[in-house]
Motif scaffolding. Structure first.
Motif, short mmCIF file in Angstrom:
data_model
loop_
_atom_site.label_atom_id
_atom_site.label_comp_id
_atom_site.label_asym_id
_atom_site.label_seq_id
_atom_site.Cartn_x
_atom_site.Cartn_y
_atom_site.Cartn_z
N ARG A 226 4.48 8.02 0.57
CA ARG A 226 3.69 7.31 0.79
C ARG A 226 3.07 7.09 -1.12
O ARG A 226 2.54 5.60 -1.42
CB ARG A 226 2.15 8.26 0.98
N SER A 227 3.59 7.59 -2.41
CA SER A 227 3.50 7.90 -3.50
C SER A 227 3.51 6.50 -3.90
O SER A 227 3.36 5.98 -4.41
CB SER A 227 4.20 9.02 -4.41
N MET A 228 4.91 5.53 -3.57
CA MET A 228 5.12 4.51 -3.58
C MET A 228 4.59 2.98 -3.21
O MET A 228 4.25 2.22 -4.49
CB MET A 228 7.12 4.17 -3.11
N LEU A 229 3.36 3.57 -2.51
CA LEU A 229 2.43 2.88 -1.61
C LEU A 229 1.22 2.34 -3.10
O LEU A 229 0.92 2.77 -4.36
CB LEU A 229 1.99 2.58 -0.96
N PRO A 230 0.82 1.02 -3.41
CA PRO A 230 -0.48 1.17 -4.21
C PRO A 230 -1.44 2.24 -4.12
O PRO A 230 -1.39 2.32 -2.81
CB PRO A 230 -0.78 -0.43 -3.97
N GLU A 231 -2.68 1.78 -4.53
CA GLU A 231 -3.36 3.06 -4.87
C GLU A 231 -4.10 3.59 -3.17
O GLU A 231 -4.93 3.64 -2.79
CB GLU A 231 -3.84 2.73 -5.47
N GLU A 232 -4.64 1.43 -2.71
CA GLU A 232 -5.18 1.12 -1.69
C GLU A 232 -4.59 2.29 -0.63
O GLU A 232 -5.36 2.28 0.39
CB GLU A 232 -5.20 -0.02 -1.02
N TYR A 233 -3.49 2.11 -0.32
CA TYR A 233 -2.97 3.51 0.53
C TYR A 233 -2.75 4.43 0.35
O TYR A 233 -1.64 5.01 0.86
CB TYR A 233 -1.84 2.20 0.76
#
Length: 292
Positions: A226-233
Motif C-alpha cells: 500500500r505504501s507505494m500508492l499515492p496519498e489518496e489511497y
C-alpha cells in the motif's frame, strides 16, 4: 574455460542487435541504446526474440500510425484526456522488483472522455518512460492498476473497438515489458458488461493475470505494498496531482522525440539486398498475429 561477465554479455548482445538493425535499413536506425536495452531486458537477453519483438513493435506502429506516429502530447485531445484521467507510472519498485502503473478517471463526465485519445496518451507516456528511465533500475515486470471508480455504462458505450483492438494487440504482443499482474480496483456492478466488450481481445494467459477487487477491498495489498500508492489511497508516494505533474512535464520535454516520425516510421524506400528484407519479416510477423 573463461566465462564472460554479465556486463560483457550485455555489450555483446547489444552489439549483435545493433548490427542486425543495420542489416534491416527499413527499421529506424536511431533507436537509443536505452530502448534497445529494454527490448533485450524484456526478452531476458534473447537476441532473436528481441529482434522479433522489434519487428512487431515497429510494424504495428506503422500499421496504426494514427495512434503511434501522428501524435502530440500538447494537442487539444491529449490535453483534454489528461484533464479527465490520470495515467501515472508510480515511483519505485515492489519487493519483487516490479513497476506499478496507475490509471484512473478524475472527471466522471463520460461526455468528456475520448477512448482513442486515452490509448494514444497511454502509449506516449510509455514511450516517454522508456526514453528516460534509469537503465540500472529496469523492473523485472509491470503491474498495471486500473481504478474503475466513476466509470459508468456511458463510458463503456464510448469504447472505440478499433482502438481497443490495437491496444490489446500491442500490449500483449509487441510491448517490451513483462506483464506480471493486472489489478482492477473498485469493480462496478456491471463488470460483466465490461468483460463482454473487452474479453474477446484478451489472450487466455493474460486474462489469468487479472485480479478484480471490490470497492474498499484490502485484497490488492496482498499483491503490492500500500505504501507505494499515492496519498489518496493511503500510500506514501506523494499526491497523485504532483506525480502526474511530473509526468506531464516529462511529456513536454520529450515532445519532439515523441512527434518525430523518423523515430517510429519504417523507411520503405530502402529495399536492400537479400539481407534487407524487413518488409517480408514484418508482414510475416503481422500475419502470425492475425492483425486486422
Amino acid at each position: 574455460m573463461v566465462h564472460k561477465n554479465e556486463d560483457q554479455l550485455l555489450a555483446d548482445r547489444m552489439l549483435e542487435l545493433r548490427e542486425w538493425i543495420k542489416s534491416h535499413p527499413q527499421l529506424p536506425q536511431n533507436i537509443s541504446s536505452l530502448l534497445l536495452r529494454r527490448f533485450l531486458h524484456s526478452t531476458r537477453g534473447d537476441v532473436s526474440h528481441a529482434q522479433r519483438l522489434l519487428e512487431l513493435n515497429y510494424g504495428l506502429r506503422n500499421k496504426h500510425s494514427n495512434i503511434f506516429i501522428d501524435r502530440d502530447p500538447l494537442d487539444a485531445s491529449s490535453q483534454q484526456l489528461l484533464k479527465v484521467a490520470d495515467l501515472v507510472p508510480l515511483p519505485g519498485l515492489t519487493p519483487e522488483n516490479n513497476k506499478l502503473l496507475f490509471y484512473r478517471l478524475i472527471d466522471f463526465d463520460a461526455d468528456k472522455f475520448n477512448f482513442t485519445a486515452g490509448i494514444k496518451v497511454f502509449f506516449m507516456v510509455a514511450d516517454c518512460r522508456f526514453a528516460t528511465e534509469d537503465e540500472e533500475k529496469l523492473s523485472d515486470g509491470e503491474i498495471p492498476i486500473f481504478d474503475m471508480a466513476g466509470y459508468t455504462l456511458r463510458h463503456l458505450t464510448k469504447t472505440a473497438l478499433g482502438a481497443l483492438r490495437v491496444y490489446m494487440k500491442f500490449v500483449q504482443e509487441a510491448h517490451p515489458v513483462r506483464l506480471k499482474e493486472i489489478h482492477v480496483l473498485n469493480c462496478p456492478s456491471f463488470l460483466d458488461k465490461v468483460l463482454t466488450v473487452v474479453k474477446p481481445f484478451i489472450k487466455g494467459e493474460v486474462f489469468k493475470l487479472i485480479h478484480f477487487h471490490l470497492p474498499n477491498a484490502e485484497t490488492p495489498f496482498q499483491h503490492f505494498p500500500r505504501s507505494m500508492l499515492p496519498e489518496e489511497y493511503g500510500g506514501e508516494a506523494g499526491k497523485m496531482s504532483d506525480l502526474k505533474q511530473e509526468w506531464m512535464q516529462l511529456l513536454k520535454e520529450q515532445r519532439d522525440y515523441l512527434m518525430d516520425a523518423k523515430n517510429w516510421q519504417l523507411n520503405k524506400a530502402k529495399k536492400g539486398g537479400n539481407r534487407h528484407k524487413v518488409d517480408t519479416d514484418v508482414a510475416q510477423s503481422l500475419r502470425t498475429l492475425e492483425i486486422d
